[in-house]
Motif scaffolding. Sequence first.
Motif, PDB file in Angstrom:
ATOM      1  N   ALA A  66      43.383  33.197  37.924  1.00  0.00           N
ATOM      2  CA  ALA A  66      42.323  32.295  37.227  1.00  0.00           C
ATOM      3  C   ALA A  66      41.047  32.895  37.576  1.00  0.00           C
ATOM      4  O   ALA A  66      40.882  33.738  38.295  1.00  0.00           O
ATOM      5  N   GLY A  67      40.076  32.189  36.628  1.00  0.00           N
ATOM      6  CA  GLY A  67      38.722  32.554  36.926  1.00  0.00           C
ATOM      7  C   GLY A  67      38.096  33.872  36.268  1.00  0.00           C
ATOM      8  O   GLY A  67      37.236  34.506  36.483  1.00  0.00           O
ATOM      9  N   LEU A  68      38.828  34.483  35.304  1.00  0.00           N
ATOM     10  CA  LEU A  68      38.484  35.821  34.723  1.00  0.00           C
ATOM     11  C   LEU A  68      37.394  35.355  33.532  1.00  0.00           C
ATOM     12  O   LEU A  68      37.405  34.189  33.159  1.00  0.00           O
ATOM     13  N   VAL A  69      36.535  36.495  33.589  1.00  0.00           N
ATOM     14  CA  VAL A  69      35.277  36.102  32.471  1.00  0.00           C
ATOM     15  C   VAL A  69      35.600  37.098  31.163  1.00  0.00           C
ATOM     16  O   VAL A  69      35.982  38.244  31.452  1.00  0.00           O
ATOM     17  N   GLU A  70      35.346  36.479  30.217  1.00  0.00           N
ATOM     18  CA  GLU A  70      35.485  37.167  28.847  1.00  0.00           C
ATOM     19  C   GLU A  70      34.637  38.158  28.602  1.00  0.00           C
ATOM     20  O   GLU A  70      33.308  37.596  28.768  1.00  0.00           O
ATOM     21  N   LYS A  71      34.603  39.174  28.104  1.00  0.00           N
ATOM     22  CA  LYS A  71      33.614  40.214  27.893  1.00  0.00           C
ATOM     23  C   LYS A  71      33.768  40.469  26.407  1.00  0.00           C
ATOM     24  O   LYS A  71      34.610  40.539  25.891  1.00  0.00           O
ATOM     25  N   PRO A  72      32.702  40.789  25.803  1.00  0.00           N
ATOM     26  CA  PRO A  72      32.561  41.466  24.539  1.00  0.00           C
ATOM     27  C   PRO A  72      33.162  42.734  24.370  1.00  0.00           C
ATOM     28  O   PRO A  72      32.734  43.494  24.955  1.00  0.00           O
ATOM     29  N   ALA A  84      41.090  39.802  41.612  1.00  0.00           N
ATOM     30  CA  ALA A  84      42.249  39.038  41.990  1.00  0.00           C
ATOM     31  C   ALA A  84      42.067  38.918  43.450  1.00  0.00           C
ATOM     32  O   ALA A  84      41.006  38.974  44.329  1.00  0.00           O
ATOM     33  N   ALA A  85      42.925  37.701  44.122  1.00  0.00           N
ATOM     34  CA  ALA A  85      42.654  37.287  45.406  1.00  0.00           C
ATOM     35  C   ALA A  85      42.705  38.321  46.376  1.00  0.00           C
ATOM     36  O   ALA A  85      42.063  38.325  47.480  1.00  0.00           O
ATOM     37  N   LEU A  91      42.105  43.409  34.626  1.00  0.00           N
ATOM     38  CA  LEU A  91      41.734  43.417  32.995  1.00  0.00           C
ATOM     39  C   LEU A  91      42.655  42.873  32.392  1.00  0.00           C
ATOM     40  O   LEU A  91      43.989  43.288  32.359  1.00  0.00           O
ATOM     41  N   VAL A  92      42.472  41.904  31.328  1.00  0.00           N
ATOM     42  CA  VAL A  92      43.569  41.415  30.499  1.00  0.00           C
ATOM     43  C   VAL A  92      43.026  41.489  29.030  1.00  0.00           C
ATOM     44  O   VAL A  92      41.855  41.204  28.739  1.00  0.00           O
TER      45      VAL A  92
END
Length: 337
Positions: A66-72, A84-85, A91-92
């Motif tokens: 959870a809590g990933l940030v989207e990047k352009p 991750a914890a 990276l997704v």
Amino acid sequence: MIGPEARFDLHTVELICLHEDLPPDVANAASLDWLVGERRIEMPGNLPQARLTIRPAGKEGLAVPAGLVEKPVVGEGRLRAGRAAEGHHVLVMDDAACLALLPGGHSLAEAALQADRVRPALGDAMIFALDHALSSHGQCLAHAACLATPDGSGMVMLHAASGTGKTTTAMALALAGFRLSGDDTTALLAPAESGRLLAWGLPRGAKVHRRTVDMLPALRDLVSDAAWDRHGEQMIDRTALHGAGLATRVGPLPVIGVVSLAHADDGAAPVVAQGAFDALDALMRDNISPHPDGFFPGQEARFDIFSSLVTAARCLRVPVRGHPSEVAATIAAALGY
């Protein structure tokens, strides 16, 4: 079932790539041969090792924190990033591949095999994994072409914003006596014993546009009229480049010049010497992405190496004006060749 290992000698690290239970078409997409196939070795060497394992996602899908940030990102892709914890980076890509960047340059990639974009997503994941392995062992990647000088004594880096003519200029330089080490990605390293920045190009083929071949007809024998894609591009494979005497396997070599290509402005000088600040700014614009937590994984090392590069090498800004052979001649003359 675990597939066979592929090993790559990357000068400061041996990268071991391993597939687990991937169908053949996906395993091909997850291969690093298209990017560093010339560096493949059959037996273990004496370098420190990093490992990349690629496996299918679980039945529940990708294990995404959870809590990933989207990047352009450039193109149609979608990238989310975060920690991750356990503290490692995740990276997704396109919700089709999840890459965990682990300590020591090790990586673990999971692929959601039902996703339509699994092939391009895995290709992106392989590049990130390669970058992570290199940056963990004293190297960094730069979005730049890399060519050996005609006398083989050094490397010239050529970088530009997309659409400026980097590959066309690189091919014109190759036809003028320079030799292509990599057409799009350069690896930089600074060995402690020499104190000099060295470079080698990632040895993939060269992707050329129809217009490039029209302007440089010497390339016509290396392309096929039936192979142009919908963008008017095709890849000239590495074997063909070597056969034509346009590519080299030498390196790493000292960086003797960094050339920033720019769209031509009326009245602009053919060549402008860049100061360290302007040269670093130009490199950063094309290579370092912002992230809410600071630098993106591995980019601290990239910033440090770029900073050393622009103070040690001759940096030039060259407007792309006129025929590619004229631009190549301008660059060669400015560098003393």
